[in-house]
Design an enzyme around this catalytic site. Structure first.
Site: not given
Ligand code: NAP
Length: 310
Positions: A21, A57, A175, A203, A214, A277, A283
């Protein structure tokens, strides 16, 4: 790495998935494409076989970049999931659409952007109240028959919406939103899925970065986080402090805080996969390091307790 079978489907995936995303500039700002391609390819090298994207996305941008990255990988060794629902227009308008014709047309558009002949999992991004579920299910069945998808699932559905969907067709995954700070799904959604053999891919498992440790709580965000209550004022500072409290437990297992959080999340008996994400290779390497780690029952509860402020 032991693979997990997703519900009643034949898909076998790693418990950590690559979420994309972040390639949606309207939510996350402009991102360096090359870094994402490297990270998606690195995911496979560090043992992750599961990739999640959506047509919406970046209005096709995430699928396009994923297509460029994944064409270098063996197609039969990776599992690719995308989504349909948000019909988007060039002028930026969007609305929900899970009608038969749109699903058939949009699946082809997704396949073209991904440079693939099939996607493994095709998900309804949200429930569409303006289309009878029978119609949506019929389109999904046709795509299965044509070999364009291997399984289909749901995202952001309530239990009642899932019940209706399952009456109409073999939706095999859900999901939902879930992380250790937002656990509502534990009450009804996740138990329902287990009882019905529906695979669960959660997600936002890192609460959009808040669960990585962090932050101090004083940061300001230009992206979507700037508009979320969790990332503002006293609440943000308090949550950031709770996350810091995980350090001693993480150290005990030789893990970082994000790894501990992800390990506890995928150890949840009702969760099959955490979709993380990812913005760069570091990451995904860190997230992959959470796989195969066992946290004791006592520490599992210590982590949950620390984060709930108990
Ligand atoms: N179905 C749906 O409606 C829906 C909605 C939301 C998401 N999703 C899916 O789920 C995925 C994950 O959800 P999300 O993006 O909302 O949240 P998440 O995985 O909770 O958080 C992602 C953020 O965490 C940080 N991050 C990841 N790994 C890290 C690490 N090792 N160290 C430090 N920071 C780290 C990054 O932030 P920084 O930007 O600070 O680097 C990244 O942007 C999305 O990419 C998408 O594929 C689906």
């Amino acid at each position: 790495m032991e693979l997990v079978r997703l519900g009643g489907s034949e898909l076998k995936v790693t418990p950590i998935a690559y979420g994309s995303w972040q390639l949606s500039p309207r939510f996350w700002g402009k991102q360096p494409e090359k870094t994402f391609i490297e990270a998606m390819q690195r995911a496979f090298e560090v043992g992750v076989n599961f990739y999640d994207t959506a047509d919406a996305y970046g209005d096709g941008y995430s699928e396009k970049v994923m297509g460029m990255a994944l064409k270098e990988l063996p197609r039969d060794k990776i599992v690719v999931a995308t989504k349909v629902y948000n019909r988007f227009y060039e002028d930026g308008r969007r609305h929900g659409d899970l009608s038969y014709d749109y699903i058939i047309e949009e699946c082809d558009a997704s396949l073209a952007r991904l440079q693939m002949d099939y996607v493994d999992l095709y998900q309804c991004h949200s429930f569409d109240h303006s289309t009878p579920m029978e119609e949506t299910a019929e389109a999904m069945q046709r795509l299965m028959k044509e070999g364009k998808i291997r399984a289909f699932g749901m995202s952001n559905f309530t239990v009642e919406q899932m019940r209706l969907a399952r009456k109409c067709g073999n939706f095999t995954t859900l999901q939902p939103l879930y992380n250790l700070l937002e656990r509502d799904g534990e009450r009804d959604l996740l138990p329902y899925c287990r009882a019905e053999d529906i695979g669960t891919l959660v997600y936002s498992p890192l609460a959009k970065g808040l669960l990585t440790g962090k932050y101090t709580g004083d940061e300001k965000f230009e992206d979507l986080r700037g508009r979320r209550e969790m990332f503002q004022g006293e609440r943000f500072r308090e949550l950031a402090g709770r996350v810091q409290g995980l350090k001693p437990i993480a150290q005990k297992y030789g893990l970082s805080i994000p790894q501990l959080v992800l390990a506890v999340t995928i150890q949840h008996p009702l969760i099959d996969v955490a979709i993380v994400g990812i913005k760069n290779t570091e990451q995904i390497e860190e997230a992959a390091g959470a796989m195969g780690k066992e946290i004791s029952r006592e520490d599992y509860h210590n982590v949950r307790g620390a984060l709930s402020g108990a």
